[in-house]
Write an enzyme that holds these catalytic residues in place. Structure first.
Site, PDB file in Angstrom:
ATOM      1  N   MET A 208       0.848  -1.194   0.000  1.00 35.77           N
ATOM      2  CA  MET A 208       0.000   0.000   0.000  1.00 35.77           C
ATOM      3  C   MET A 208       0.880   1.239   0.000  1.00 35.77           C
ATOM      4  O   MET A 208       1.847   1.310   0.760  1.00 35.77           O
ATOM      5  CB  MET A 208      -0.924   0.029   1.227  1.00 35.77           C
ATOM      6  N   HIS A 209       0.519   2.191  -0.857  1.00 35.60           N
ATOM      7  CA  HIS A 209       1.280   3.442  -0.872  1.00 35.60           C
ATOM      8  C   HIS A 209       0.455   4.650  -1.300  1.00 35.60           C
ATOM      9  O   HIS A 209       0.885   5.772  -1.143  1.00 35.60           O
ATOM     10  CB  HIS A 209       2.484   3.312  -1.814  1.00 35.60           C
TER      11      HIS A 209
END
Length: 364
Positions: A208-209
């Site tokens: 996740m970013h």
């Protein structure tokens, strides 16, 4: 002919590698082609950039503009200034940009203002979500591109609606899949596999970013909690993006099955993905790779610029509402996930087709 190839961020390196190899092959066969590789420095962490040149057998760049850090505006401005100087000093017949990062847009703008032709690899993909910086990058780049190299019929249709000339659009396939297929035999088991006693198909990979998921601590904690509590206590391996690392510390998560690790190189990361039960991600590129590897993929986004990974591949949109995560994981663990198939021309030869097109435009 002289081609300047732009690389700025981790996904770019996977896309330029097969193009460089195809140009080198064409040159070896007597074609009048040469290239200059410019790394803008947008990603400056070695794990996010440097190792890719070694793993993917790419020569070190002819120039590193060192434009890392800063806000979106600061980084764009820095690349504009630095690349203008570089292109003036080293003129090219064609500037080739890939993907949808800040470097893609900024270098395309510089090239056009210096009356240099622009080719965009991965042109025409659209999420239709203007809250995503990448979507703006795509739209701006394609609005000034001369030659469009596309990965899907969806991209072709998007470009047609935006007024691109049919004769300038070339459906060539997916260069990132070229890289994946050519490196599968080289995937490396990361040390963490033994360190944490991982077993094939008995762990989940998480990435996740995106700001929509990680910028709000409360929301990120809700999503992480839902994931960790609905994977039947399987290990969740989280190679953490530098952007997320700072935020994850604030969550104070207490889950025995969460394993946070540093970013992995290309060969190690894809080994991890290939042998996982599933991937939970908010990345676009990973959804393409999981489709080729036949690995179930749960995407924590409300839209995607790669719809073929859903209609044809192994990907499903879970969304950004944490309440959607549990039913999606239940579907996975019941064995009800779709098998998926391979999109057209995702066959490992996209870069060859790109170079063939360029040769026809710039015959010696």
């Amino acid at each position: 002919m002289k081609i300047t190839i732009i690389a700025g961020a981790r996904p770019n390196f996977m896309k330029i590698a097969p193009i460089i190899h195809a140009i080198q092959n064409a040159k070896d066969l007597g074609n009048n082609m040469d290239y200059r590789l410019v790394h803008t420095g947008q990603h400056y962490d070695d794990k996010m950039s440097g190792t890719f040149f070694e793993e993917l057998n790419i020569p070190h760049p002819d120039a590193n503009l060192e434009c890392g850090g800063g806000s979106q505006a600061e980084q764009t401005a820095s690349i504009l200034v630095a690349f203008e100087k570089d292109l003036i000093s080293y003129p090219a017949d064609l500037v080739l940009v890939v993907g949808d990062v800040t470097s893609t847009m900024a270098c395309a703008i510089v090239a056009k203002k210096l009356n240099t032709k622009v080719a965009h690899v991965e042109a025409g993909i659209r999420s239709f979500d203007l809250t995503m910086p990448e979507e703006i990058n795509r739209m701006v780049t394609d609005s000034i591109t001369d030659y469009f190299f596309t990965t899907s019929e969806n991209a072709n249709q998007n470009l047609a609606k935006e007024g691109a000339k049919t004769e300038d659009v070339f459906f060539v396939g997916n260069v990132m899949i070229d890289t994946l297929l050519s490196n599968m035999s080289k995937f490396k088991k990361p040390a963490l596999f033994e360190e944490f006693g991982l077993k094939a198909k008995e762990y989940i990979v998480l990435t996740m970013h995106r700001p929509a998921n990680v910028d709000e601590v409360g929301k990120l904690k809700e999503m992480m909690t839902e994931i960790l509590s609905n994977v039947e206590n399987m290990p969740v391996i989280f190679p953490i993006h530098p952007r997320t690392a700072k935020i994850i510390e604030e969550l104070q998560l207490k889950a025995s099955n969460l394993i946070i690790v540093d970013p992995l190189g290309y060969l190690e990361f894809n080994y991890l993905v290939q042998h996982s039960k599933a991937v939970v991600t908010d990345s676009g590129g990973i959804t393409e790779e999981t489709t080729i590897m036949g690995v179930p993929c749960l995407t924590l986004r409300d839209n995607t610029e790669r719809p073929e990974t859903i209609t044809i591949g192994t990907n499903e949109l879970v969304g950004t509402d944490h309440r959607n995560i549990k039913p999606a994981l239940q579907k996975l663990f019941k064995g009800d996930w779709k098998k998926g198939s391979i999109p057209d021309l995702w066959d490992g030869h996209a870069a060859e087709r790109i170079v063939d097109v360029i040769k026809n435009f710039y015959k010696a």
